[in-house]
Design an enzyme around this catalytic site. Structure first.
Site, PDB file in Angstrom:
ATOM      1  N   HIS A 385      45.555  60.953  30.575  1.00 57.74           N
ATOM      2  CA  HIS A 385      45.637  59.891  31.584  1.00 57.74           C
ATOM      3  C   HIS A 385      45.042  60.261  32.926  1.00 57.74           C
ATOM      4  CE1 HIS A 385      48.157  56.770  29.713  1.00 57.74           C
ATOM      5  NE2 HIS A 385      48.669  57.770  29.004  1.00 57.74           N
ATOM      6  N   LYS A 576      49.929  48.658  43.818  1.00 55.27           N
ATOM      7  CA  LYS A 576      49.847  49.834  42.943  1.00 55.27           C
ATOM      8  C   LYS A 576      50.468  50.998  43.694  1.00 55.27           C
ATOM      9  CE  LYS A 576      45.320  49.150  42.836  1.00 55.27           C
ATOM     10  NZ  LYS A 576      44.938  49.312  41.438  1.00 55.27           N
ATOM     11  N   ARG A 577      50.676  52.125  43.010  1.00 59.75           N
ATOM     12  CA  ARG A 577      51.140  53.309  43.709  1.00 59.75           C
ATOM     13  C   ARG A 577      50.246  53.598  44.911  1.00 59.75           C
ATOM     14  NH1 ARG A 577      55.891  56.130  41.847  1.00 59.75           N
ATOM     15  NH2 ARG A 577      55.076  57.766  43.184  1.00 59.75           N
ATOM     16  N   LYS A 582      43.363  55.884  45.394  1.00 66.51           N
ATOM     17  CA  LYS A 582      43.357  54.429  45.207  1.00 66.51           C
ATOM     18  C   LYS A 582      42.867  53.695  46.457  1.00 66.51           C
ATOM     19  CE  LYS A 582      47.027  54.383  41.658  1.00 66.51           C
ATOM     20  NZ  LYS A 582      46.611  53.477  40.565  1.00 66.51           N
ATOM     21  N   THR A 684      45.557  49.189  34.933  1.00 60.36           N
ATOM     22  CA  THR A 684      45.958  48.025  34.147  1.00 60.36           C
ATOM     23  C   THR A 684      46.288  46.863  35.074  1.00 60.36           C
ATOM     24  OG1 THR A 684      48.177  48.968  34.055  1.00 60.36           O
ATOM     25  CG2 THR A 684      46.800  49.215  32.081  1.00 60.36           C
ATOM     26  N   LYS A 688      45.753  42.710  34.635  1.00 67.41           N
ATOM     27  CA  LYS A 688      46.765  41.665  34.847  1.00 67.41           C
ATOM     28  C   LYS A 688      46.253  40.603  35.816  1.00 67.41           C
ATOM     29  CE  LYS A 688      50.176  45.379  34.736  1.00 67.41           C
ATOM     30  NZ  LYS A 688      50.971  46.268  35.635  1.00 67.41           N
TER      31      LYS A 688
HETATM   32  C1  LIG Z   1      50.674  47.468  36.109  1.00 65.54           C
HETATM   33  C2  LIG Z   1      51.578  48.217  37.001  1.00 65.54           C
HETATM   34  C3  LIG Z   1      51.153  49.420  37.565  1.00 65.54           C
HETATM   35  C4  LIG Z   1      49.761  49.971  37.368  1.00 65.54           C
HETATM   36  O1  LIG Z   1      48.910  49.402  38.350  1.00 65.54           O
HETATM   37  P1  LIG Z   1      47.450  49.994  38.617  1.00 65.54           P
HETATM   38  O2  LIG Z   1      46.857  48.991  39.561  1.00 65.54           O
HETATM   39  O3  LIG Z   1      46.754  50.003  37.306  1.00 65.54           O
HETATM   40  O4  LIG Z   1      47.615  51.322  39.224  1.00 65.54           O
HETATM   41  C5  LIG Z   1      52.025  50.104  38.394  1.00 65.54           C
HETATM   42  N1  LIG Z   1      53.257  49.631  38.648  1.00 65.54           N
HETATM   43  C6  LIG Z   1      53.691  48.464  38.135  1.00 65.54           C
HETATM   44  C7  LIG Z   1      55.052  47.981  38.475  1.00 65.54           C
HETATM   45  C8  LIG Z   1      52.867  47.722  37.289  1.00 65.54           C
HETATM   46  O5  LIG Z   1      53.318  46.574  36.770  1.00 65.54           O
END
Ligand SMILES: *Cc1c(COP(=O)(O)O)cnc(C)c1O
Length: 841
Positions: A385, A576-577, A582, A684, A688
């Protein structure tokens, strides 16, 4: 997807709607269930399981009663799935993951089982609002971010495709911390998801395995040339199983998520207690049970915690005992293990499983080394990952020797044979051999868990096309030469059930109307939506649906932050984190530049924007926490400046989790996916948002590359350095004096931050951040700034052309079929696990 379950080629997504084959009708529910039946079931649970009568029942009581009534329906399916798997004797998949970021389950379970309307009706008849109950449920947040959420999406897709699968992990008493923002700073508070019990789980006190730590290894001479090893652990802890049913779409199949909780074998040292040492009598117990107390509180930052290694071995050892017990019970001989068992390692965290399997086969089952190794490598596969060096796990040899002495011996043997193979293929260069070794000698002696996972697996996968390519070219470049054809790509996916049907029922309804009911079962049917890209009526409905979601989000923003935002502005989101790679910082710099530009030219044709951030920083990650503070400082100044009123708002929504993501994503117009190229394995969140019709502004990183391939260059905003250009720039040096000198706008922004414009009470607060950007810009924030700013202005132009914007939005949704986790799981099943897919995606 074709009849064989083979996924469509990445470069040529299926866009021909007429090619979509009809699906068989969905399976019926076990019996006809209407509102009356559910009403009686809920009332019975309220009375006999919760012990309340309707007059005094609280919302939580109703939530419990409803959940238990729904759970009964799932349990029926669960039993029959388990029976069918058992009778068919088919191969099972075991998904080992230290994280499962699940979120809430009530709405999910209702949707999967088709019970949403009967239950809504039943509750309405009892004077209870289902949407109110929904909010009672705490998020199950047993994960940090994308990796844990992937595990949750995969569990759902495996059930949907009727792959016989078990998830294994840890039942943490406390999941990911709750984030609060105080004076703009992140504060962490413990999360207590189990305070009021967890109605979804079944405790299995009878499923109880003993897991050892420490101690010694005895060597026994069995004969002249045969020795056996017996590990005598110094202490043991019990692993107790808690099972949660995982329901697939239309409840056709239900799998199990089995999470382990640590229990001390002796609850109490009675001798000590009776002698008056009450605390001492409990101390040993507290220490052992700490193993399942908290989720590892880090996100890709190093922390050499012994407890973490204990967690990893604890859940792996319990899971393998369970897997082997089940195999023996159903199939007898362990030689057939590779025909009946596939174990997927979600990142390196469960890698010790490879060594544990060897230990069991060698020491307990008395296999010879070669047979044991063949079985092990045939069973295991590993998902990588991350390429971040600080996140590649390694454990100090002395710690391993102390905690897992027999495992350390086996690791040395694996390494010796591995290096022998490497030498036999002509490699004698000392530097190369040390790079290939399982033992890293350069930072003290450490065991490289990534190398171990690679050598002990038959397949290693990256999680996007670009990332898999980089896995091959960088971290595992040398290993790939000696073990060719092991590295494959499996681009991540998301479950459309949660991220479309559940999060966005309005859009789902529109898709059914446009694409047919089949869109609920076949992600590729989404392609038909593209026919409506210029249909004014459909565009109008899509806009209305989005606006309603924006009104809901605006309400959340007002309630939580006391900031008023207009649902007619562009909702520009980065959720996101919080991590330097990022690049939330790049986004913030653009906000500052835009703020200046608007004030300098108030009459300009500006697009009203609401910049929305959400995300947690690891508690020990100082730089990330400073970025949160900066976002909040900028927000405070911008939001109260009348000069930009109606044109720019900045909000940081606290405590990002799955439920908040479900509220933000359908309301987003623009999706920020702006990581430094080469650093985001897949992402991911990007999938979404695009699925829900957001346009992406992003770099050529992770799965953004494949999203662009699918939606086309005209429907995504790509900017910035490529992976190769980032490499080249880093080789040249990461002092950005040249870049800053060439960009007056960036210079002005950095001056503003550095001189305390946003932190008047503490002008030096962001001095270090600015200096990093100027002199040590590893993440290329300064280098990408101008391109990012310019591309944001292209986004503005598209927004002004309403028809063009919505055309792109519809195309984004229509072309996201590939990013279903059903497709990803079908690929794993075929290419890695060699298991049949009963239901075809
Ligand atoms: C999908 C998701 C992530 C991953 O987000 P990225 O933009 O791909 O880093 C992290 N936290 C939550 C709560 C998510 O639903």
């Amino acid at each position: 997807m074709t009849e064989t379950g083979a996924p469509p080629a990445i470069s040529e997504p299926s866009r021909e709607p007429d090619a979509i084959r009809p699906l068989p009708p969905p399976p019926a529910l076990p019996e006809e269930v209407d509102g009356d039946v559910m009403r009686a079931a809920i009332l019975a649970k309220l009375t006999y399981a919760v012990g309340k009568n309707p007059e005094v029942a609280s919302k939580r009581d109703w939530f419990l009663a409803t959940t238990l009534a729904v759970r009964d329906r799932i349990v029926e399916r669960w039993m029959s799935s388990t029976r069918k798997t058992y009778e068919s004797k088919r191969k099972r998949v075991y998904y080992l993951s230290l994280e499962f970021l699940i979120g809430r389950l009530l709405i999910d379970a209702l949707m999967e089982t088709g019970l949403t309307e009967p239950v809504r009706e039943a509750l309405a008849g009892l004077g209870v609002d289902l949407d109110e109950l929904r909010k009672i449920e705490p998020d199950a947040a047993l994960g940090n971010g994308g990796l844990g959420r992937l595990a949750a999406c995969f569990m759902e897709s495996m059930a949907t495709l009727q792959v016989a699968a078990h998830g294994y992990g840890i039942r943490y008493d406390h999941g990911l911390f709750r984030q609060a923002i105080k004076d703009g700073w992140q504060r962490e508070y413990p999360e207590n998801w189990l305070t009021f019990g967890n109605p979804w789980e079944f405790e299995r006190p009878e499923v109880d395995y003993s897991v050892g730590f420490g101690g010694t290894v005895d060597t026994i001479e069995v004969s002249e040339d045969e020795t056996r090893h017996v590990w005598k652990p110094e202490e043991t802890v019990d692993a107790i199983a808690f099972d949660t049913p995982v329901t697939g779409w239309r409840a056709a199949h239900v799998n199990t998520l089995r999470l382990w909780s640590a229990r001390a074998p002796d609850a109490l040292r009675l001798d000590a207690f009776n002698q008056g040492d009450h605390v001492g009598a409990l101390a040993a117990r507290v220490r052992l049970e700490a193993i399942s107390k908290v989720l590892y509180p880090s996100d890709a930052t190093p922390a050499g915690l012994e407890l973490r290694l204990r967690q990893e071995y604890f859940f792996v050892a319990a899971s393998l005992q369970d897997i082997i017990r089940r195999h023996k019970q159903h199939h007898g001989d362990l030689r057939t293990l590779p025909d009946k068992v596939a174990v997927q390692l979600n990142d390196t965290h469960p890698t010790i499983a490879i060594v544990e399997m060897m230990r069991i086969l060698l020491d307990q089952e008395e296999f010879g080394w070669d047979d044991a190794w063949d079985i092990t490598t045939a069973v295991f596969s590993y998902t990588n990952h991350t390429l971040l060096p600080e996140a590649l796990e390694s454990w100090p040899v002395p710690l391993m020797e102390r905690l897992l002495p027999r495992h350390m011996q086996i690791i040395y043997l694996i390494n010796a044979l591995h290096l022998e193979l490497v030498r036999s293929r002509g490699e004698h260069d000392g530097g190369m051999l040390s790079a290939l070794s399982l033992i890293d000698e350069s930072h003290g002696r450490r065991v490289r868990m990534g190398h171990l996972a690679f050598i002990g697996s038959h397949k290693i996968n990256g999680v996007s096309a670009l990332h898999s390519d980089l896995v091959k070219r960088t971290v595992f470049n040398h290993l790939d030469r000696f073990y060719p054809d092991r590295i494959v790509n499996k681009t991540n996916g998301i479950t459309f059930r949660r991220w479309l049907f559940e999060a966005n029922p309005g859009l789902t309804k529109l898709l059914v109307d446009c694409c047919g009911a089949q869109v609920m079962d076949d992600p590729n049917a989404l392609a038909r939506f593209e026919h409506y890209a210029d249909d004014a009526g459909v565009v109008d409905r899509f806009q209305t649906i989005r606006r309603a979601k924006k009104v809901e989000l605006a309400k959340i923003i007002r309630q939580r932050l006391e900031v008023t935002v207009s649902p007619d502005a562009m909702f520009d989101v980065q959720i996101k984190r919080i991590h330097e790679y990022k690049r939330q910082l790049l986004n913030i710099l653009e906000i500052v530049a835009l703020y200046d530009a608007i004030r300098a030219n108030p009459g300009g044709n500006w697009v009203p924007r609401v910049k929305i951030f959400a995300g947690k920083a690891a508690a020990s990650y100082h730089q990330a926490k400073l970025i949160i503070k900066l976002a909040n400082d900028v927000a405070r100044l911008v939001n109260r400046d009348p000069a930009v009123r109606g044109l720019l708002k900045v909000v940081f929504l606290p405590n990002y989790n799955v439920s908040l993501a479900e509220a933000i994503i359908p309301a987003a117009d623009l999706s920020e996916q702006i990581s430094t190229a080469g650093m985001e394995a897949s992402g991911t969140g990007n999938m979404k948002l695009a699925l829900n019709g957001s346009l992406t502004i992003g770099t050529l990183d992770g799965a953004n590359v494949e999203i662009r391939d699918h939606v086309g260059d005209d429907n995504i905003f790509i900017f910035g350095l490529t992976t190769d250009e980032v490499d080249a720039r880093r080789r040249k040096g990461i002092d950005m004096a040249d870049v800053i000198a060439a960009s007056p706008m960036l210079e002005e922004v950095l001056d503003a931050l550095g001189s305390g414009v946003f932190s008047p009470g503490e002008p030096g607060r962001f001095g270090d951040l600015v200096n990093t950007l100027k002199y040590h810009d590893y993440f290329m924030v300064a280098a990408d700034f101008d391109a990012y700013y310019a591309t944001q202005r292209l986004v503005d132009a598209r927004w002004h052309d309403r028809a063009a914007w919505w055309r792109s939005a519809i195309i984004n949704t229509a072309r996201m079929g590939f990013f279903s986790s059903d497709r990803a799981i079908a690929e794993y099943a075929t290419d890695i696990w060699n298991v049949p897919i009963v239901a075809k995606p």
